[in-house]
Enzyme design. Sequence first.
Site, PDB file in Angstrom:
ATOM      1  N   ARG A 115       0.790  -1.221   0.000  1.00  0.00           N
ATOM      2  CA  ARG A 115       0.000   0.000   0.000  1.00  0.00           C
ATOM      3  C   ARG A 115       0.830   1.283   0.000  1.00  0.00           C
ATOM      4  O   ARG A 115       0.289   2.374  -0.034  1.00  0.00           O
ATOM      5  CB  ARG A 115      -0.934   0.008   1.220  1.00  0.00           C
ATOM      6  CG  ARG A 115      -2.168  -0.842   1.030  1.00  0.00           C
ATOM      7  CD  ARG A 115      -3.033  -0.250  -0.077  1.00  0.00           C
ATOM      8  NE  ARG A 115      -4.137  -1.099  -0.430  1.00  0.00           N
ATOM      9  CZ  ARG A 115      -5.360  -0.973   0.070  1.00  0.00           C
ATOM     10  NH1 ARG A 115      -5.621  -0.056   0.955  1.00  0.00           N
ATOM     11  NH2 ARG A 115      -6.316  -1.786  -0.319  1.00  0.00           N
ATOM     12  N   HIS A 140      15.940  -9.819   5.429  1.00  0.00           N
ATOM     13  CA  HIS A 140      16.660 -10.182   4.205  1.00  0.00           C
ATOM     14  C   HIS A 140      16.488  -9.047   3.190  1.00  0.00           C
ATOM     15  O   HIS A 140      15.610  -9.123   2.334  1.00  0.00           O
ATOM     16  CB  HIS A 140      16.063 -11.497   3.666  1.00  0.00           C
ATOM     17  CG  HIS A 140      16.836 -12.122   2.556  1.00  0.00           C
ATOM     18  ND1 HIS A 140      16.887 -13.474   2.361  1.00  0.00           N
ATOM     19  CD2 HIS A 140      17.585 -11.596   1.556  1.00  0.00           C
ATOM     20  CE1 HIS A 140      17.636 -13.760   1.300  1.00  0.00           C
ATOM     21  NE2 HIS A 140      18.057 -12.617   0.795  1.00  0.00           N
ATOM     22  N   ARG A 188      16.778  -7.272  -0.019  1.00  0.00           N
ATOM     23  CA  ARG A 188      17.168  -7.690  -1.377  1.00  0.00           C
ATOM     24  C   ARG A 188      17.465  -6.456  -2.218  1.00  0.00           C
ATOM     25  O   ARG A 188      16.975  -5.365  -1.899  1.00  0.00           O
ATOM     26  CB  ARG A 188      16.033  -8.498  -2.016  1.00  0.00           C
ATOM     27  CG  ARG A 188      15.885  -9.871  -1.398  1.00  0.00           C
ATOM     28  CD  ARG A 188      14.773 -10.675  -2.052  1.00  0.00           C
ATOM     29  NE  ARG A 188      14.661 -11.986  -1.432  1.00  0.00           N
ATOM     30  CZ  ARG A 188      15.373 -13.050  -1.788  1.00  0.00           C
ATOM     31  NH1 ARG A 188      16.249 -12.963  -2.769  1.00  0.00           N
ATOM     32  NH2 ARG A 188      15.214 -14.195  -1.168  1.00  0.00           N
ATOM     33  N   GLU A 212      20.334 -11.334   6.578  1.00  0.00           N
ATOM     34  CA  GLU A 212      20.724 -12.343   5.612  1.00  0.00           C
ATOM     35  C   GLU A 212      20.677 -11.772   4.206  1.00  0.00           C
ATOM     36  O   GLU A 212      19.918 -10.830   3.933  1.00  0.00           O
ATOM     37  CB  GLU A 212      19.845 -13.597   5.738  1.00  0.00           C
ATOM     38  CG  GLU A 212      18.373 -13.322   5.667  1.00  0.00           C
ATOM     39  CD  GLU A 212      17.498 -14.554   5.777  1.00  0.00           C
ATOM     40  OE1 GLU A 212      17.786 -15.408   6.633  1.00  0.00           O
ATOM     41  OE2 GLU A 212      16.520 -14.638   5.022  1.00  0.00           O
ATOM     42  N   THR A 249      12.481 -16.821  -3.246  1.00  0.00           N
ATOM     43  CA  THR A 249      12.997 -16.988  -1.885  1.00  0.00           C
ATOM     44  C   THR A 249      14.234 -17.881  -1.969  1.00  0.00           C
ATOM     45  O   THR A 249      14.425 -18.579  -2.975  1.00  0.00           O
ATOM     46  CB  THR A 249      11.934 -17.599  -0.952  1.00  0.00           C
ATOM     47  OG1 THR A 249      12.480 -17.731   0.358  1.00  0.00           O
ATOM     48  CG2 THR A 249      11.454 -18.960  -1.429  1.00  0.00           C
ATOM     49  N   HIS A 273      14.004 -22.339   6.948  1.00  0.00           N
ATOM     50  CA  HIS A 273      13.221 -22.403   5.703  1.00  0.00           C
ATOM     51  C   HIS A 273      12.114 -23.430   5.820  1.00  0.00           C
ATOM     52  O   HIS A 273      12.369 -24.609   6.040  1.00  0.00           O
ATOM     53  CB  HIS A 273      14.064 -22.691   4.460  1.00  0.00           C
ATOM     54  CG  HIS A 273      13.653 -21.797   3.329  1.00  0.00           C
ATOM     55  ND1 HIS A 273      12.523 -22.008   2.585  1.00  0.00           N
ATOM     56  CD2 HIS A 273      14.173 -20.620   2.902  1.00  0.00           C
ATOM     57  CE1 HIS A 273      12.393 -21.011   1.726  1.00  0.00           C
ATOM     58  NE2 HIS A 273      13.367 -20.153   1.896  1.00  0.00           N
ATOM     59  N   GLY A 287       9.885 -17.352   9.157  1.00  0.00           N
ATOM     60  CA  GLY A 287       9.105 -16.210   8.705  1.00  0.00           C
ATOM     61  C   GLY A 287       7.737 -16.585   8.175  1.00  0.00           C
ATOM     62  O   GLY A 287       6.711 -16.384   8.833  1.00  0.00           O
TER      63      GLY A 287
HETATM   64  N1  PXP Z   1      16.669 -18.702   6.177  1.00  0.00           N
HETATM   65  C1  PXP Z   1      16.942 -18.085   5.012  1.00  0.00           C
HETATM   66  C2  PXP Z   1      18.358 -18.017   4.553  1.00  0.00           C
HETATM   67  C3  PXP Z   1      15.921 -17.488   4.247  1.00  0.00           C
HETATM   68  O1  PXP Z   1      16.205 -16.865   3.103  1.00  0.00           O
HETATM   69  C4  PXP Z   1      14.589 -17.542   4.738  1.00  0.00           C
HETATM   70  C5  PXP Z   1      13.494 -16.865   3.971  1.00  0.00           C
HETATM   71  O2  PXP Z   1      13.742 -15.500   3.896  1.00  0.00           O
HETATM   72  C6  PXP Z   1      14.361 -18.186   5.966  1.00  0.00           C
HETATM   73  C7  PXP Z   1      15.417 -18.769   6.658  1.00  0.00           C
HETATM   74  C8  PXP Z   1      12.985 -18.300   6.555  1.00  0.00           C
HETATM   75  O3  PXP Z   1      12.216 -19.143   5.754  1.00  0.00           O
HETATM   76  P1  PXP Z   1      10.631 -19.181   5.966  1.00  0.00           P
HETATM   77  O4  PXP Z   1      10.115 -17.840   5.573  1.00  0.00           O
HETATM   78  O5  PXP Z   1      10.193 -20.277   5.051  1.00  0.00           O
HETATM   79  O6  PXP Z   1      10.375 -19.473   7.407  1.00  0.00           O
END
Ligand code: PXP
Length: 237
Positions: free
Chosen positions: A18, A43, A45, A70, A100, A190, A213
């Site tokens: 938004r 993260h 980007r 990250e 991702t 992840h 996340g």
């Molecule tokens: N670790 C790394 C290196 C990632 O890039 C991500 C996603 O940004 C995560 C962990 C977290 O993954 P998820 O969003 O699937 O929990």
Amino acid sequence: MTKLSVNINKIATIRNARGNNLPNLIQVAIDCEKFGAQGITIHPRPDERHITYQDVYDLKPVITTEFNIEGFPSTSFINLVLDVKPHQVTLVPDPPDVLTSNAGWDTTKQKDFLKEVISEFKSAGIRSSIFLDTEIANIENAVGTGTDRIELYTGPYAENYTSDKGKAIHQFIEAATLANKLGLEINAGHDLNLVNLTYFKNNISELLEVSIGHALICDSLYFGLENTIKKYLNCLK
Ligand code: PXP
């Protein structure tokens, strides 16, 4: 103890939809900590499609737990991290246009590059972690990069968990055992969620941190952020 670091990228994604400041990313980070999270992960980007470089500067003074940034170590990312000095930097090999992170480093081919980047972070007093799959050669060659930690890419574990969790965890146990033996500390992340997290935690000894996340933010739509964080912490007990 395994720390829960909440990845708040998705909060920035909703905000950016938004173009105003709703939800307020800084407030969410403060609240995640208040509700028990032991770290905040972001993260940034290059296209700033969720976390902006300005967000990184705005978050730095308010985070009282562990701050983990990250990303792919491009020159602009390295400069940002050196300027902001988080507690930890997690290096991921993903190209700018990927949805991702979906793979770990090839530490055989990229050893020299990683070694150079990590030594810069080390000189600045920033702990480094590198995103890795469970390939034995990648774990072995991670030692030569000088990294403090590895973050095990748990996407394949999550994918296979429902069909055969014993089989899904097997290669992670082997990788973690080797990493421990080689003196590498272990993080993971992840696609971890309320269904697969406890089993992962219970089978991986010396798991220092998980960064979560997507599933956590989705769960908070139903349970609320405070309850959701408590549920994830409960999985890590
Ligand atoms: N670790 C790394 C290196 C990632 O890039 C991500 C996603 O940004 C995560 C962990 C977290 O993954 P998820 O969003 O699937 O929990």
